[in-house]
Design a protein around this motif. Structure first.
Motif, PDB file in Angstrom:
ATOM      1  N   TYR A 257      16.972  29.756  45.593  1.00  0.00           N
ATOM      2  CA  TYR A 257      16.876  29.643  44.138  1.00  0.00           C
ATOM      3  C   TYR A 257      17.966  28.692  43.651  1.00  0.00           C
ATOM      4  O   TYR A 257      19.141  28.854  43.998  1.00  0.00           O
ATOM      5  CB  TYR A 257      17.085  31.006  43.464  1.00  0.00           C
ATOM      6  N   PHE A 258      17.564  27.706  42.889  1.00  0.00           N
ATOM      7  CA  PHE A 258      18.548  26.832  42.245  1.00  0.00           C
ATOM      8  C   PHE A 258      18.719  27.314  40.813  1.00  0.00           C
ATOM      9  O   PHE A 258      17.774  27.303  40.027  1.00  0.00           O
ATOM     10  CB  PHE A 258      18.118  25.369  42.266  1.00  0.00           C
ATOM     11  N   PHE A 259      19.922  27.760  40.472  1.00  0.00           N
ATOM     12  CA  PHE A 259      20.176  28.391  39.173  1.00  0.00           C
ATOM     13  C   PHE A 259      20.885  27.404  38.246  1.00  0.00           C
ATOM     14  O   PHE A 259      21.998  26.952  38.530  1.00  0.00           O
ATOM     15  CB  PHE A 259      21.034  29.641  39.369  1.00  0.00           C
ATOM     16  N   ALA A 260      20.248  27.072  37.140  1.00  0.00           N
ATOM     17  CA  ALA A 260      20.826  26.189  36.123  1.00  0.00           C
ATOM     18  C   ALA A 260      20.857  26.936  34.795  1.00  0.00           C
ATOM     19  O   ALA A 260      19.946  27.706  34.483  1.00  0.00           O
ATOM     20  CB  ALA A 260      20.004  24.910  35.977  1.00  0.00           C
ATOM     21  N   THR A 261      21.901  26.713  34.028  1.00  0.00           N
ATOM     22  CA  THR A 261      22.064  27.451  32.778  1.00  0.00           C
ATOM     23  C   THR A 261      23.049  26.736  31.874  1.00  0.00           C
ATOM     24  O   THR A 261      23.782  25.841  32.321  1.00  0.00           O
ATOM     25  CB  THR A 261      22.573  28.885  33.077  1.00  0.00           C
ATOM     26  N   ASP A 262      23.067  27.137  30.614  1.00  0.00           N
ATOM     27  CA  ASP A 262      24.054  26.598  29.680  1.00  0.00           C
ATOM     28  C   ASP A 262      25.272  27.522  29.577  1.00  0.00           C
ATOM     29  O   ASP A 262      26.110  27.338  28.694  1.00  0.00           O
ATOM     30  CB  ASP A 262      23.435  26.374  28.300  1.00  0.00           C
ATOM     31  N   SER A 263      25.373  28.494  30.464  1.00  0.00           N
ATOM     32  CA  SER A 263      26.461  29.474  30.406  1.00  0.00           C
ATOM     33  C   SER A 263      27.192  29.556  31.738  1.00  0.00           C
ATOM     34  O   SER A 263      26.597  29.896  32.769  1.00  0.00           O
ATOM     35  CB  SER A 263      25.902  30.858  30.050  1.00  0.00           C
ATOM     36  N   ALA A 264      28.491  29.256  31.726  1.00  0.00           N
ATOM     37  CA  ALA A 264      29.292  29.384  32.942  1.00  0.00           C
ATOM     38  C   ALA A 264      29.343  30.841  33.404  1.00  0.00           C
ATOM     39  O   ALA A 264      29.341  31.129  34.610  1.00  0.00           O
ATOM     40  CB  ALA A 264      30.703  28.857  32.686  1.00  0.00           C
ATOM     41  N   GLU A 265      29.374  31.761  32.450  1.00  0.00           N
ATOM     42  CA  GLU A 265      29.408  33.181  32.782  1.00  0.00           C
ATOM     43  C   GLU A 265      28.134  33.603  33.492  1.00  0.00           C
ATOM     44  O   GLU A 265      28.166  34.352  34.483  1.00  0.00           O
ATOM     45  CB  GLU A 265      29.603  34.002  31.503  1.00  0.00           C
ATOM     46  N   ALA A 266      26.993  33.117  33.014  1.00  0.00           N
ATOM     47  CA  ALA A 266      25.717  33.462  33.640  1.00  0.00           C
ATOM     48  C   ALA A 266      25.626  32.892  35.050  1.00  0.00           C
ATOM     49  O   ALA A 266      25.099  33.541  35.968  1.00  0.00           O
ATOM     50  CB  ALA A 266      24.565  32.940  32.784  1.00  0.00           C
ATOM     51  N   LYS A 267      26.154  31.697  35.245  1.00  0.00           N
ATOM     52  CA  LYS A 267      26.128  31.081  36.580  1.00  0.00           C
ATOM     53  C   LYS A 267      26.936  31.919  37.571  1.00  0.00           C
ATOM     54  O   LYS A 267      26.490  32.177  38.696  1.00  0.00           O
ATOM     55  CB  LYS A 267      26.670  29.656  36.493  1.00  0.00           C
ATOM     56  N   ALA A 268      28.113  32.350  37.146  1.00  0.00           N
ATOM     57  CA  ALA A 268      28.951  33.170  38.021  1.00  0.00           C
ATOM     58  C   ALA A 268      28.276  34.516  38.320  1.00  0.00           C
ATOM     59  O   ALA A 268      28.333  35.023  39.452  1.00  0.00           O
ATOM     60  CB  ALA A 268      30.312  33.393  37.374  1.00  0.00           C
ATOM     61  N   LEU A 269      27.629  35.086  37.312  1.00  0.00           N
ATOM     62  CA  LEU A 269      26.922  36.356  37.515  1.00  0.00           C
ATOM     63  C   LEU A 269      25.791  36.199  38.526  1.00  0.00           C
ATOM     64  O   LEU A 269      25.586  37.070  39.377  1.00  0.00           O
ATOM     65  CB  LEU A 269      26.350  36.846  36.179  1.00  0.00           C
ATOM     66  N   ALA A 270      25.057  35.097  38.446  1.00  0.00           N
ATOM     67  CA  ALA A 270      23.926  34.888  39.356  1.00  0.00           C
ATOM     68  C   ALA A 270      24.387  34.838  40.804  1.00  0.00           C
ATOM     69  O   ALA A 270      23.749  35.410  41.703  1.00  0.00           O
ATOM     70  CB  ALA A 270      23.204  33.595  38.982  1.00  0.00           C
ATOM     71  N   VAL A 271      25.507  34.149  41.044  1.00  0.00           N
ATOM     72  CA  VAL A 271      26.041  34.066  42.410  1.00  0.00           C
ATOM     73  C   VAL A 271      26.444  35.446  42.915  1.00  0.00           C
ATOM     74  O   VAL A 271      26.195  35.798  44.081  1.00  0.00           O
ATOM     75  CB  VAL A 271      27.234  33.090  42.450  1.00  0.00           C
ATOM     76  N   ARG A 272      27.074  36.248  42.042  1.00  0.00           N
ATOM     77  CA  ARG A 272      27.494  37.590  42.452  1.00  0.00           C
ATOM     78  C   ARG A 272      26.305  38.520  42.675  1.00  0.00           C
ATOM     79  O   ARG A 272      26.245  39.244  43.671  1.00  0.00           O
ATOM     80  CB  ARG A 272      28.427  38.192  41.394  1.00  0.00           C
ATOM     81  N   ILE A 273      25.340  38.463  41.754  1.00  0.00           N
ATOM     82  CA  ILE A 273      24.211  39.393  41.815  1.00  0.00           C
ATOM     83  C   ILE A 273      23.330  39.123  43.021  1.00  0.00           C
ATOM     84  O   ILE A 273      22.772  40.055  43.628  1.00  0.00           O
ATOM     85  CB  ILE A 273      23.394  39.315  40.506  1.00  0.00           C
TER      86      ILE A 273
END
Length: 402
Positions: A297-313
């Motif tokens: 999955y390539f995760f792109a977003t306008d939120s740095a917080e969401a990007k970090a959460l995706a990697v952790r989750i």
């Protein structure tokens, strides 16, 4: 007496000449100072071009497309009657000449809609709008005399930040295009509501994007580097989570598409990953795979917080029904209002998303569910990526955040 008058005249002339020389020197100094202090160095790179005959990087399905053939034909007509699509948001800080544009999703769909209208009327197209990270087709660049005049390698237009037309009304009158031997100027994001003649968006051919734009060498290098990180995956699914300007960048425009804090953003990220799982299973089923292939999955977003959460989750979900790796860019998301560097990074993620086998995007909440912003159904950025990649509709999933 006559000698005294003559001396005074010569003295006055000398003073005028000295004053003129001093003013000229001051002007040159101001020009040089403003060019180095007031002009972003990347300005010099914003209108790099490619040769239309060069098909390197052109998608195979576009090489023989009818729209490319039509475009090549129309661009050969006299450009004295061209349509100039203009925007200078890069000049918005302190120069007094500002035509604000939206992000790359909105302004690209408007620009290519306008281009579609122009092609139908046989009107050549020129673009007068910086596109950081992109090369622009050389016969579609708008040039004026002040773009060609340079002082110590700096364009006069970059110093003065001035154009000889005004498109601030954002009106569009297509009936006037190409009717006389003079250019017509339109804003890259014309008004859909407030103008005398509201502009109605057209659906454009995906190949029209690739006919106009190509990644420059630096952007292509970054695209390739990110794609190489996903080289072992048999399937790659893009995820674009748009949380909204108010959440991501603290912009007071009521654009809240995912709630930050109190678990709201984490819930949104988990929902997007669940939707990606559903799309992966559907694509595997369609391919009749006997066993699950490696997925990234390539995760792109306008939120740095969401990007970090995706990697952790994603680590928490190991051993689930769908086993997937995750990849992201190292970009710290920035609003398009913050300048040209944010545009270049946005193009990087748009190109990467366009190269995925499928794409998940979140729906904008409805007004009934409390959404107070002005965004449409889904992110225009995500939809641009699907168009750039010419993705089949059944490989695109619109995910509703719960």
């Amino acid at each position: 007496m006559g000698s005294d008058n003559g001396s005074r005249r010569r003295s006055n002339a000398d003073r005028l000449r000295s004053t003129f020389v001093a003013l000229a020197a001051l002007l040159v100094t101001l020009v040089l100072v403003s060019s180095f202090l007031g002009t972003d160095q990347q300005d010099q790179l914003l209108l790099r071009t490619f040769d239309p005959s060069d098909t390197t990087g052109l998608p195979a399905e576009c090489a023989e497309s009818g729209v490319l053939s039509k475009f090549n034909q129309v661009q050969g007509f006299s450009h004295d009657r061209a349509l100039v699509i203009a925007c200078h948001r890069v000049w918005c800080n302190g120069y007094g000449h500002c035509e604000p544009c939206s992000g790359i999703g909105d302004r690209t769909r408007f620009a290519l809609s306008l281009a579609t209208d122009a092609l139908e009327r046989g009107v050549p197209i020129e673009i007068d709008a910086p596109q950081p990270g992109l090369l622009l087709r050389s016969d579609a660049v708008y040039w004026s005399w002040y773009d060609r005049v340079q002082l110590f390698g700096v364009k006069l237009s970059d110093v003065l930040h001035w154009r000889d037309y005004d498109v601030s009304s954002r009106n569009v009158n297509r009936d006037e295009w190409g009717m006389s031997m003079k250019r017509t100027y339109v804003h890259m994001t014309p008004s859909k509501k407030k103008a005398k003649k509201p502009y109605h968006l057209r659906t454009y051919d995906p190949c029209l994007f690739h006919a106009f734009f190509r990644p420059d060498s630096e952007l292509q290098r970054d695209i390739d580097a990110n794609m190489n990180q996903m080289a072992t995956a048999k399937k790659r699914i893009g995820i674009h989570l748009r949380v909204g300007d108010a959440v991501a960048f603290d912009i007071d425009n009521q654009d809240v598409r995912a709630v930050s804090g109190s678990g709201g953003l984490e819930k949104a990220v988990r929902t997007m990953l669940d939707c990606a799982d559903d799309l992966a299973k559907k694509m595997n089923s369609d391919d009749e795979d006997e066993e699950q292939e490696p997925i990234t999955y390539f995760f792109a977003t306008d939120s740095a917080e969401a990007k970090a959460l995706a990697v952790r989750i994603i680590d928490d979900r190991r051993g689930g029904e769908v086993s997937a790796e995750i990849s992201t860019t190292k970009i710290n998301p920035a609003s398009y209002l913050e300048g040209i560097s944010g545009d270049r990074e946005a193009w990087l993620e748009a190109y990467i998303l366009s190269k995925m086998n499928g794409l998940v995007m979140n729906k904008t909440p409805s007004k009934d569910n409390g959404y107070k912003g002005t965004a449409g159904g889904e992110s225009t950025f995500a939809k641009l990526a699907t168009t750039m990649g010419n993705m089949p509709d059944d490989h695109v999933m619109k995910c509703e955040l719960r």
